[in-house]
Design an enzyme around this catalytic site. Structure first.
Site, PDB file in Angstrom:
ATOM      1  N   TYR A   1       5.851   3.015  10.846  1.00 34.77           N
ATOM      2  CA  TYR A   1       5.827   2.177   9.631  1.00 34.77           C
ATOM      3  C   TYR A   1       5.913   0.689   9.984  1.00 34.77           C
ATOM      4  O   TYR A   1       5.189  -0.143   9.426  1.00 34.77           O
ATOM      5  CB  TYR A   1       7.008   2.605   8.755  1.00 34.77           C
ATOM      6  CG  TYR A   1       7.121   1.963   7.405  1.00 34.77           C
ATOM      7  CD1 TYR A   1       6.319   2.373   6.339  1.00 34.77           C
ATOM      8  CD2 TYR A   1       8.073   0.970   7.164  1.00 34.77           C
ATOM      9  CE1 TYR A   1       6.464   1.801   5.084  1.00 34.77           C
ATOM     10  CE2 TYR A   1       8.225   0.399   5.912  1.00 34.77           C
ATOM     11  CZ  TYR A   1       7.418   0.816   4.879  1.00 34.77           C
ATOM     12  OH  TYR A   1       7.562   0.249   3.634  1.00 34.77           O
TER      13      TYR A   1
ATOM     14  N   LYS B   1       3.163  -2.060   9.082  1.00 28.64           N
ATOM     15  CA  LYS B   1       3.483  -3.198   8.217  1.00 28.64           C
ATOM     16  C   LYS B   1       3.291  -4.533   8.953  1.00 28.64           C
ATOM     17  O   LYS B   1       2.943  -5.543   8.328  1.00 28.64           O
ATOM     18  CB  LYS B   1       4.899  -3.070   7.671  1.00 28.64           C
ATOM     19  CG  LYS B   1       5.081  -1.913   6.680  1.00 28.64           C
ATOM     20  CD  LYS B   1       4.077  -1.974   5.532  1.00 28.64           C
ATOM     21  CE  LYS B   1       4.481  -1.171   4.309  1.00 28.64           C
ATOM     22  NZ  LYS B   1       3.402  -1.115   3.298  1.00 28.64           N
TER      23      LYS B   1
HETATM   24  P1  NAD Z   1       6.745   5.019  -3.613  1.00 33.22           P
HETATM   25  O1  NAD Z   1       6.846   6.096  -2.592  1.00 33.22           O
HETATM   26  O2  NAD Z   1       7.673   5.081  -4.782  1.00 33.22           O
HETATM   27  O3  NAD Z   1       5.245   4.917  -4.160  1.00 33.22           O
HETATM   28  C1  NAD Z   1       4.156   4.929  -3.296  1.00 33.22           C
HETATM   29  C2  NAD Z   1       2.948   5.469  -4.027  1.00 33.22           C
HETATM   30  O4  NAD Z   1       1.834   5.473  -3.117  1.00 33.22           O
HETATM   31  C3  NAD Z   1       3.152   6.920  -4.521  1.00 33.22           C
HETATM   32  O5  NAD Z   1       2.880   7.008  -5.897  1.00 33.22           O
HETATM   33  C4  NAD Z   1       2.153   7.698  -3.687  1.00 33.22           C
HETATM   34  O6  NAD Z   1       1.584   8.842  -4.355  1.00 33.22           O
HETATM   35  C5  NAD Z   1       1.084   6.653  -3.376  1.00 33.22           C
HETATM   36  N1  NAD Z   1       0.256   7.040  -2.235  1.00 33.22           N
HETATM   37  C6  NAD Z   1       0.670   7.563  -1.054  1.00 33.22           C
HETATM   38  N2  NAD Z   1      -0.391   7.867  -0.279  1.00 33.22           N
HETATM   39  C7  NAD Z   1      -1.502   7.522  -0.978  1.00 33.22           C
HETATM   40  C8  NAD Z   1      -2.890   7.606  -0.713  1.00 33.22           C
HETATM   41  N3  NAD Z   1      -3.351   8.120   0.442  1.00 33.22           N
HETATM   42  N4  NAD Z   1      -3.753   7.158  -1.653  1.00 33.22           N
HETATM   43  C9  NAD Z   1      -3.292   6.646  -2.834  1.00 33.22           C
HETATM   44  N5  NAD Z   1      -1.991   6.559  -3.142  1.00 33.22           N
HETATM   45  C10 NAD Z   1      -1.100   6.995  -2.234  1.00 33.22           C
HETATM   46  O7  NAD Z   1       6.908   3.657  -2.803  1.00 33.22           O
HETATM   47  P2  NAD Z   1       7.413   2.188  -3.261  1.00 33.22           P
HETATM   48  O8  NAD Z   1       8.823   2.059  -2.843  1.00 33.22           O
HETATM   49  O9  NAD Z   1       6.995   1.903  -4.652  1.00 33.22           O
HETATM   50  O10 NAD Z   1       6.563   1.305  -2.231  1.00 33.22           O
HETATM   51  C11 NAD Z   1       5.316   0.710  -2.540  1.00 33.22           C
HETATM   52  C12 NAD Z   1       4.837  -0.101  -1.350  1.00 33.22           C
HETATM   53  O11 NAD Z   1       5.829  -1.076  -1.007  1.00 33.22           O
HETATM   54  C13 NAD Z   1       4.604   0.711  -0.087  1.00 33.22           C
HETATM   55  O12 NAD Z   1       3.511   0.204   0.627  1.00 33.22           O
HETATM   56  C14 NAD Z   1       5.890   0.508   0.682  1.00 33.22           C
HETATM   57  O13 NAD Z   1       5.686   0.722   2.059  1.00 33.22           O
HETATM   58  C15 NAD Z   1       6.190  -0.936   0.351  1.00 33.22           C
HETATM   59  N6  NAD Z   1       7.605  -1.293   0.512  1.00 33.22           N
HETATM   60  C16 NAD Z   1       8.587  -0.672  -0.190  1.00 33.22           C
HETATM   61  C17 NAD Z   1       9.911  -1.055   0.008  1.00 33.22           C
HETATM   62  C18 NAD Z   1      11.066  -0.407  -0.722  1.00 33.22           C
HETATM   63  O14 NAD Z   1      12.225  -0.725  -0.420  1.00 33.22           O
HETATM   64  N7  NAD Z   1      10.836   0.475  -1.669  1.00 33.22           N
HETATM   65  C19 NAD Z   1      10.216  -2.068   0.928  1.00 33.22           C
HETATM   66  C20 NAD Z   1       9.179  -2.689   1.623  1.00 33.22           C
HETATM   67  C21 NAD Z   1       7.875  -2.295   1.392  1.00 33.22           C
END
Ligand code: NAD
Length: 251
Positions: free
Chosen positions: A152, A156
């Site tokens: 990851y 990123k």
């Molecule tokens: P989440 O897991 O709640 O949602 C992610 C969504 O992406 C899900 O609905 C999933 O079905 C969808 N997804 C996964 N694979 C896919 C694919 N192949 N095609 C289409 N959709 C797909 O995650 P989140 O916490 O809302 O995170 C959203 C973004 O932010 C991600 O890229 C994550 O890495 C990044 N992020 C999150 C955090 C955190 O603390 N939550 C921190 C830094 C970065």
């Protein structure tokens, strides 16, 4: 400037993506709600429509070239040329390096890096033609290194280089590319992390907050606010930047 305002938000069925989709719709953009399942996309699209916005549910697997081509073409046909793209879809496959499987490595690379590449390549054709575009990639503070996240963190960090390169290549077409690097945001993703670590979500939050100067964890709306800014027409001179949204200066 009378540019078409159609946004695609990937991973928009829940969490940060859903908040970004709803925020952009509230800003007046027509929004394609992209995620893996039709039903999950439809629920967010319905929520946007009942709040008075315009939305289209478009199931796309962002790691699949044909699915991306079909999905982006459908958005262009039904809503108009997409000029805003938020590459938010993401997955975790955490493991320590010595235990990490090839599949755990590849899945994370495929969704975050290949997915953002395929979506951006498909969408930029519309953006460059329109002479206007906004690409926003979701990086993470994990880009700076995080135990158990070799896959990851690499993806990123890779997205930050991808962002800066797109900024250089597409800038002259009126297309900006920036990244948001969130810290700890309360979503299903961080809830799943707590579960995997064998602690309650409240315990994970309590532990995480100790290192956050703002004194709280983030919300999807905190990220949506920054995405909203970067998508604006008057944000056109912000290009190739990584904005850490983590409640403090250290990512
Ligand atoms: P989440 O897991 O709640 O949602 C992610 C969504 O992406 C899900 O609905 C999933 O079905 C969808 N997804 C996964 N694979 C896919 C694919 N192949 N095609 C289409 N959709 C797909 O995650 P989140 O916490 O809302 O995170 C959203 C973004 O932010 C991600 O890229 C994550 O890495 C990044 N992020 C999150 C955090 C955190 O603390 N939550 C921190 C830094 C970065």
């Amino acid at each position: 400037m009378n540019s078409p305002r159609v946004a695609i938000v990937t991973g928009a069925a829940r969490g940060i993506g859903a908040a970004v989709a709803e925020r952009l719709a509230a800003d007046g953009l027509a929004v394609a709600v992209v995620d893996l399942g039709e039903q999950a996309c439809a629920e967010v699209a319905a929520r946007i429509e009942s709040a008075g916005g315009r939305a289209l549910a478009v199931p796309i697997d962002v790691s699949d070239e044909d699915s991306v081509a079909r999905g982006v073409a459908l958005v262009a046909e039904r809503l108009g040329p997409p000029t805003v793209l938020v590459n938010n879809a993401g997955v975790l496959r955490d493991n320590l390096l010595f235990r990490m499987t090839n599949a755990e490595w590849s899945t994370v690379m495929d969704v975050h890096l290949r997915g953002s590449f395929l979506m951006s390549r498909a969408a930029q054709a519309h953006m460059t033609k329109e002479g206007f575009g906004r690409i926003v990639n979701l990086s993470s503070t994990s880009a700076l290194g995080n135990r158990g996240q070799a896959n990851y963190a690499a993806a990123k960090a890779g997205l930050q280089g991808f962002t800066k390169t797109l900024a250089i290549e597409l800038g002259k077409f009126g297309v900006t590319t920036n990244a948001i690097a969130p810290g700890f945001i309360a979503t299903d993703m961080t809830r799943a992390t707590a579960e995997r670590m064998g602690v309650s979500f409240e315990e994970l939050v309590e532990h995480g907050v100790k290192d956050i100067p703002a004194g709280r964890v983030g919300t999807p709306a905190d990220i949506a606010a920054v995405a909203s800014f970067l998508a604006r027409e008057d944000a056109g001179f912000v290009n190739g930047q990584v904005i850490y949204v983590a409640g403090g200066p250290k990512g």
